[in-house]
Design an enzyme around this catalytic site. Structure first.
Site, PDB file in Angstrom:
ATOM      1  N   ASN A  27       7.189  -7.137   6.697  1.00  0.00           N
ATOM      2  CA  ASN A  27       5.897  -6.621   7.142  1.00  0.00           C
ATOM      3  C   ASN A  27       4.757  -7.414   6.532  1.00  0.00           C
ATOM      4  OD1 ASN A  27       4.212  -4.338   8.344  1.00  0.00           O
ATOM      5  ND2 ASN A  27       3.531  -4.282   6.217  1.00  0.00           N
ATOM      6  N   GLU A  28       3.850  -7.860   7.396  1.00  0.00           N
ATOM      7  CA  GLU A  28       2.577  -8.457   7.014  1.00  0.00           C
ATOM      8  C   GLU A  28       2.655  -9.560   5.963  1.00  0.00           C
ATOM      9  OE1 GLU A  28      -0.517  -5.624   6.216  1.00  0.00           O
ATOM     10  OE2 GLU A  28      -0.613  -5.050   8.315  1.00  0.00           O
ATOM     11  N   TRP A  87      -0.266   4.355  12.790  1.00  0.00           N
ATOM     12  CA  TRP A  87      -0.040   4.357  11.346  1.00  0.00           C
ATOM     13  C   TRP A  87      -0.837   5.493  10.752  1.00  0.00           C
ATOM     14  CZ3 TRP A  87       3.426   2.104   8.377  1.00  0.00           C
ATOM     15  CH2 TRP A  87       3.220   2.092   6.991  1.00  0.00           C
ATOM     16  N   TYR A 113      -6.224  -3.215  13.144  1.00  0.00           N
ATOM     17  CA  TYR A 113      -7.139  -2.186  12.649  1.00  0.00           C
ATOM     18  C   TYR A 113      -8.564  -2.382  13.177  1.00  0.00           C
ATOM     19  CZ  TYR A 113      -3.390  -0.263   9.888  1.00  0.00           C
ATOM     20  OH  TYR A 113      -2.214   0.345   9.524  1.00  0.00           O
ATOM     21  N   ASP A 118       0.816  -1.214   0.000  1.00  0.00           N
ATOM     22  CA  ASP A 118       0.000   0.000   0.000  1.00  0.00           C
ATOM     23  C   ASP A 118       0.856   1.273   0.000  1.00  0.00           C
ATOM     24  OD1 ASP A 118      -2.310   1.594   0.315  1.00  0.00           O
ATOM     25  OD2 ASP A 118      -2.138   1.533   2.487  1.00  0.00           O
ATOM     26  N   LYS A 143      -4.031   8.089   6.497  1.00  0.00           N
ATOM     27  CA  LYS A 143      -3.986   7.769   7.935  1.00  0.00           C
ATOM     28  C   LYS A 143      -2.952   8.587   8.692  1.00  0.00           C
ATOM     29  CE  LYS A 143      -5.836   3.129   7.488  1.00  0.00           C
ATOM     30  NZ  LYS A 143      -5.662   2.915   6.035  1.00  0.00           N
ATOM     31  N   GLU A 182       1.152  -0.948  14.129  1.00  0.00           N
ATOM     32  CA  GLU A 182       0.269  -0.141  13.278  1.00  0.00           C
ATOM     33  C   GLU A 182      -1.122  -0.181  13.863  1.00  0.00           C
ATOM     34  OE1 GLU A 182      -0.010  -0.945   9.041  1.00  0.00           O
ATOM     35  OE2 GLU A 182       2.165  -1.241   8.898  1.00  0.00           O
TER      36      GLU A 182
HETATM   37  C1  BDP Z   1      -1.265  -2.361   6.716  1.00  0.00           C
HETATM   38  C2  BDP Z   1       0.046  -2.190   5.990  1.00  0.00           C
HETATM   39  C3  BDP Z   1       0.339  -0.754   5.579  1.00  0.00           C
HETATM   40  C4  BDP Z   1      -0.922  -0.110   5.038  1.00  0.00           C
HETATM   41  C5  BDP Z   1      -1.965  -0.103   6.135  1.00  0.00           C
HETATM   42  C6  BDP Z   1      -3.268   0.571   5.671  1.00  0.00           C
HETATM   43  O1  BDP Z   1       1.128  -2.690   6.737  1.00  0.00           O
HETATM   44  O2  BDP Z   1       1.379  -0.747   4.633  1.00  0.00           O
HETATM   45  O3  BDP Z   1      -0.686   1.171   4.539  1.00  0.00           O
HETATM   46  O4  BDP Z   1      -2.260  -1.420   6.486  1.00  0.00           O
HETATM   47  O5  BDP Z   1      -4.083  -0.104   5.085  1.00  0.00           O
HETATM   48  O6  BDP Z   1      -1.871  -3.494   6.239  1.00  0.00           O
HETATM   49  O7  BDP Z   1      -3.396   1.764   5.863  1.00  0.00           O
END
Ligand code: BDP
Length: 598
Positions: free
Chosen positions: A411-412, A549, A469, A178, A568, A504
């Site tokens: 990452n992820e 984040w 999230y 992203d 964000k 995040e």
């Molecule tokens: C996470 C990712 C990050 C994205 C964020 C998002 O690590 O790179 O920008 O979500 O969706 O999954 O804002």
């Protein structure tokens, strides 16, 4: 790899400026070999991403090779010196041609590479061509979504016409991540010189014994000469010295490196070999994970900071020292103490600033987006060896920074579709990462919101780093349900008994969009979202850090989920505070860096 330095025996020639430039849609046809190739070229600034420098959509949507060219003349007074051509980063893959000869190929867009060019004549003009490939796929890091959709893309529908159209599409990059796939010669290009016998590498490993600071050193040299090292304090006074390529130095009553607002005390190591000399700033500090704590100099540290990006208007991901300076100033303004180099290694200059300014870094590789396939990515992908190489090169580049306290392998990644494959892959990567760092820093990777019960590997990391999230992508807007779900998950992590950093969490927010009843995208919602979740983190002693984040809004590929990028940020892309930035400033200024939750 040592950073280039100007001193009494070393020099630097900067090759930044306006280069000739052409995009090429052909498979690497080495089109530039034809003499007319650069006739239709334009000018482009180096260093910077090429994508936003021109008013032509092709520069943003390009998928394939781009060619850069310039000439340079080496001053004849450099005749007797060793000369090295260094690229700090070319994104993603590079080929370098000097006077028509291919002299280097490099894979990976975020780490330096260099070529010894002592053999070329001084006092004469040389022709330098750099080809940069921005294509991403299952073998690159970050990973592209071959044949699939872009992150948050909408063209994955099972609709015959859409499927047919995809087959007819001209080649496009489909990031499985992203952030915008900014490309080109993103960081400085320099020629540096050294004497013919030279210092190749230095490792300094600090430790503390009572009031003594101890520095274990190892110096790699080439050519004959005596090797020595001296440590100077901030007044330039010699406090320790040694000779030979290996040894241990003891500094009585040492000043330690502490994160700001403590004093990030730096000593200078002066390394000599034959006629060569190299100066390296070094800090004495220790890092250790013990139980649920992350200790710096033996004291439990609380991470207050951000996930970030290298991203700004016009420059794209290009090196921007003014922006780095501004970001460090803003980090202090927030009362923050740390950030993660999400999702790739940053330019070396910001690590140097963090050493000096006392900011703690979690240093991440570009391994983002591993997954996105219907089959087992660990079996079908061809990124494994590259991933190992990148970790090795990252540690070799950044091992001496006191600001770097932990390595993030990525990452992820997908860790739940094929939990056994994921376990085997990340476990063996973890095992081979550990010994690469002479200082043995903690190692982790950052896990996405997933089925944490099914994920077998995240729990094995030295520090559990989770992106969550709740209230945004999940249970969107319903903070009561978000809190309920978050606590169920935190109960799980509590039983694991490791330190956890929330690496995040965040909510897209349009600056200037205000509501009396906070709903998503409003400034009030962003503030309420963070305040609600932070109250829960505060109740858990094992949560040892919070990284919202994102530090600032940043650019992404176009798509139905992104209006002018990812919003964000606590700051706008041009670094103005949203309401939640003021909220964090107040919160972080009242939270100590050490001993919070004791
Ligand atoms: C996470 C990712 C990050 C994205 C964020 C998002 O690590 O790179 O920008 O979500 O969706 O999954 O804002």
């Amino acid at each position: 790899m040592l950073y280039p330095e100007i001193n009494e025996r070393r020099g630097i020639i900067d090759l930044g400026g306006a280069w000739q430039f052409r995009l090429d849609d052909r498979e690497h046809g080495e089109g530039f070999a034809d003499t007319d190739f650069f006739r239709g070229s334009e000018l482009i600034a180096v260093p910077a991403s090429y994508n936003d420098q021109k008013e032509d959509i092709r520069f943003r949507s390009h998928c394939g090779w781009a060619y850069y060219r310039r000439t340079f003349t080496l001053p004849s007074y450099l005749e007797s010196e060793r000369r090295v051509l260094r690229f700090d980063a070319v994104t993603h893959n590079a080929k370098v041609y000097l006077d028509g000869q291919l002299i280097a190929e490099h894979t990976g867009g975020f780490l330096p590479f260099e070529i010894d060019i002592t053999g070329i004549a001084a006092g004469e003009e040389h022709d330098l061509i750099v080809a940069a490939d921005n294509r991403i796929n299952h073998s690159t890091l970050p990973m592209g979504n071959e044949g699939g959709t872009a992150f948050f893309g909408s063209d994955n529908a099972d609709v015959p016409s859409v499927i047919a159209a995809k087959k007819h599409r001209k080649p496009v990059n489909l990031p499985n991540f992203d952030f915008f796939n900014y490309a080109g010669i993103n960081r400085p290009v320099r020629i540096y010189t050294t004497p013919k016998a030279y210092i190749n590498d230095v490792s300094l490993v600090p430790s503390i014994d009572g009031k003594k600071g101890i520095i274990r050193y190892e110096i790699v040299t080439s050519g004959d000469g005596e090797t020595s090292i001296e440590i100077l304090d901030e007044d330039g006074k010699k406090v320790a010295s040694g000779s030979g390529d290996k040894g241990e130095l003891v500094i009585e009553n040492a000043n330690l490196w502490w994160p700001y607002p403590g004093k990030p005390y730096l000593y200078t190591a002066v390394i000599r070999h034959g006629d060569d000399i190299y100066r390296l700033e070094t800090g004495i500090r220790t890092v250790e994970v013990r139980g649920e704590k992350f200790l710096i100099n033996g004291k439990p540290f609380y991470f207050k900071g951000f996930g970030k990006h290298e991203d700004s208007a016009v420059h794209g991901r290009g090196f921007d020292f003014v922006l780095d300076m501004k970001d460090i100033s803003l980090i202090h303004w927030f009362g923050a103490n740390s950030f993660r180099t999400s999702h790739y290694p940053y330019a070396e200059e910001i690590y140097q600033l963090c050493d000096r300014e006392g900011i703690v870094i979690i240093d991440e590789t570009p391994a983002v987006g591993i997954g996105g396939t219907s089959e087992d990515i660990y079996k079908v992908g061809k990124f494994q060896q590259h991933h190992r190489d990148v970790i090795k090169d990252l540690i070799a580049r950044d091992k001496n920074h006191p600001s770097v306290v932990m390595w993030s392998m990525g990452n992820e990644p997908d860790t739940v579709s094929y939990p056994d494959s994921a376990y085997e892959y990340w476990h063996s990567l973890y095992c081979c990462t550990k010994p690469l760092d002479p200082a043995g820093r903690p190692v982790t990777f950052v896990c996405c919101q997933n089925n944490y019960e099914r994920d077998r590997i995240t729990r094995e990391m030295d520090v559990v780093c989770i992106n969550r999230y709740y209230g945004w992508y999940n249970l969107s807007g319903d903070m009561e349900a978000a809190v309920y779900a978050l606590n169920l998950e935190l109960d799980f992590w509590q039983d694991i008994g490791k330190p956890v950093i929330i690496t995040e969490y965040g909510a897209d927010t349009l600056p200037g969009f205000h509501l009396t009843a906070p709903e998503m995208f409003s400034e009030e919602f962003q503030k309420m979202y963070y305040d609600t979740l932070n109250r829960e983190f505060d109740k858990r002693s094992f949560v040892i850090g919070e990284h919202p984040w994102n530090f600032a809004d940043f650019n992404t590929i176009q798509g139905p989920m992104r209006a002018d990028g990812n919003r964000k940020g606590l700051l706008t892309r041009d670094r103005r505070p949203k309401m939640a930035a003021h909220y964090f400033r107040e919160r972080w200024n009242s939270i100590p860096d050490f001993g919070y939750k004791e």
